[in-house]
Motif scaffolding. Sequence first.
Motif, PDB file in Angstrom:
ATOM      1  N   GLY A 110      48.479  84.957  45.262  1.00 60.75           N
ATOM      2  CA  GLY A 110      48.923  83.736  45.931  1.00 60.75           C
ATOM      3  C   GLY A 110      47.787  83.018  46.627  1.00 60.75           C
ATOM      4  N   SER A 111      46.913  83.785  47.245  1.00 60.22           N
ATOM      5  CA  SER A 111      45.756  83.200  47.921  1.00 60.22           C
ATOM      6  C   SER A 111      44.828  82.511  46.918  1.00 60.22           C
ATOM      7  CB  SER A 111      45.017  84.306  48.682  1.00 60.22           C
ATOM      8  OG  SER A 111      43.869  83.802  49.281  1.00 60.22           O
ATOM      9  N   ARG A 112      44.610  83.164  45.795  1.00 59.60           N
ATOM     10  CA  ARG A 112      43.742  82.570  44.767  1.00 59.60           C
ATOM     11  C   ARG A 112      44.378  81.314  44.160  1.00 59.60           C
ATOM     12  NH1 ARG A 112      42.842  87.376  40.966  1.00 59.60           N
ATOM     13  NH2 ARG A 112      42.030  85.768  39.597  1.00 59.60           N
ATOM     14  N   LEU A 113      45.687  81.370  43.910  1.00 55.18           N
ATOM     15  CA  LEU A 113      46.369  80.197  43.360  1.00 55.18           C
ATOM     16  C   LEU A 113      46.345  79.046  44.357  1.00 55.18           C
ATOM     17  CD1 LEU A 113      47.934  78.845  41.110  1.00 55.18           C
ATOM     18  CD2 LEU A 113      50.028  79.857  42.048  1.00 55.18           C
ATOM     19  N   THR A 114      46.538  79.356  45.630  1.00 58.47           N
ATOM     20  CA  THR A 114      46.492  78.328  46.675  1.00 58.47           C
ATOM     21  C   THR A 114      45.119  77.673  46.707  1.00 58.47           C
ATOM     22  OG1 THR A 114      48.188  79.408  47.989  1.00 58.47           O
ATOM     23  CG2 THR A 114      46.685  77.927  49.164  1.00 58.47           C
ATOM     24  N   ALA A 115      44.071  78.466  46.625  1.00 59.58           N
ATOM     25  CA  ALA A 115      42.706  77.922  46.665  1.00 59.58           C
ATOM     26  C   ALA A 115      42.448  76.994  45.481  1.00 59.58           C
ATOM     27  CB  ALA A 115      41.685  79.056  46.695  1.00 59.58           C
ATOM     28  N   GLU A 116      42.835  77.412  44.295  1.00 63.59           N
ATOM     29  CA  GLU A 116      42.624  76.569  43.110  1.00 63.59           C
ATOM     30  C   GLU A 116      43.498  75.314  43.166  1.00 63.59           C
ATOM     31  OE1 GLU A 116      40.217  76.827  41.024  1.00 63.59           O
ATOM     32  OE2 GLU A 116      39.571  78.823  41.656  1.00 63.59           O
ATOM     33  N   SER A 117      44.724  75.479  43.617  1.00 64.75           N
ATOM     34  CA  SER A 117      45.627  74.321  43.734  1.00 64.75           C
ATOM     35  C   SER A 117      45.105  73.327  44.769  1.00 64.75           C
ATOM     36  CB  SER A 117      47.032  74.776  44.128  1.00 64.75           C
ATOM     37  OG  SER A 117      47.568  75.613  43.136  1.00 64.75           O
ATOM     38  N   ARG A 118      44.550  73.847  45.840  1.00 64.56           N
ATOM     39  CA  ARG A 118      43.978  72.982  46.876  1.00 64.56           C
ATOM     40  C   ARG A 118      42.844  72.135  46.290  1.00 64.56           C
ATOM     41  NH1 ARG A 118      42.988  76.620  50.978  1.00 64.56           N
ATOM     42  NH2 ARG A 118      45.152  76.377  51.567  1.00 64.56           N
ATOM     43  N   ARG A 119      42.035  72.740  45.434  1.00 62.07           N
ATOM     44  CA  ARG A 119      40.954  71.980  44.774  1.00 62.07           C
ATOM     45  C   ARG A 119      41.537  70.829  43.959  1.00 62.07           C
ATOM     46  NH1 ARG A 119      37.830  75.680  41.046  1.00 62.07           N
ATOM     47  NH2 ARG A 119      36.801  73.741  40.503  1.00 62.07           N
ATOM     48  N   VAL A 120      42.608  71.111  43.225  1.00 64.02           N
ATOM     49  CA  VAL A 120      43.245  70.073  42.407  1.00 64.02           C
ATOM     50  C   VAL A 120      43.764  68.950  43.305  1.00 64.02           C
ATOM     51  CG1 VAL A 120      45.162  69.564  40.838  1.00 64.02           C
ATOM     52  CG2 VAL A 120      43.874  71.699  40.570  1.00 64.02           C
ATOM     53  N   LEU A 121      44.447  69.321  44.381  1.00 61.73           N
ATOM     54  CA  LEU A 121      45.017  68.316  45.281  1.00 61.73           C
ATOM     55  C   LEU A 121      43.938  67.491  45.973  1.00 61.73           C
ATOM     56  CD1 LEU A 121      47.951  70.308  46.907  1.00 61.73           C
ATOM     57  CD2 LEU A 121      48.073  68.542  45.145  1.00 61.73           C
ATOM     58  N   GLU A 122      42.876  68.143  46.417  1.00 69.39           N
ATOM     59  CA  GLU A 122      41.790  67.407  47.081  1.00 69.39           C
ATOM     60  C   GLU A 122      41.148  66.408  46.137  1.00 69.39           C
ATOM     61  OE1 GLU A 122      39.245  70.482  48.630  1.00 69.39           O
ATOM     62  OE2 GLU A 122      40.673  71.012  50.207  1.00 69.39           O
TER      63      GLU A 122
END
Length: 174
Positions: A110-122
């Motif tokens: 979940g932490s890794r998915l959140t980090a990658e998703s955050r990159r997409v959103l930013e």
Amino acid sequence: MRARMVEAARARITAGDLDLPMNAIAKDAGVGVGTMYRHFASRQALLETVAADHYAALIDEARAAAENPDAAAGLSDLLRAVLRCQLTDAALAEVMALPRHECPETLELGSRLTAESRRVLERAREAGAIRPDVTGDDIRRLTCGVRYAVASGEGDPTAAADRYLDVVLRGLRP
């Protein structure tokens, strides 16, 4: 032995049984219920273990979306990948809908998915492709909602998923 228990749980999920009764899964796997609970402290822990492979694959999808040169297309790719994974893996869909996770492995995923998703959103925010107030948790909840909408209707689920995601993506724009 653990693999047999996971496979027995996966078979039940594939057959539409998301209740995951530990006694029945133990019987299906040819182990005692005590053995089940030694390996999986709860139904949720078992569910998270069953979903782990698809969860990990979703991280790869999110990483690819984050590296897409077109930020808006990357966002669309991510949402479509999340929805596709949820529609093909009922265990993953249920795990993603949970507000908290139990297993250390799932917490890490979940932490890794959140980090990658955050990159997409930013990147999408910087490109003006998404509203500034949209969070990663908003995206998680929206895709869970779309999955539910697709599953609750009749007709072609792929067409419905595409249509609903198009509506969501339009709503995410500034």
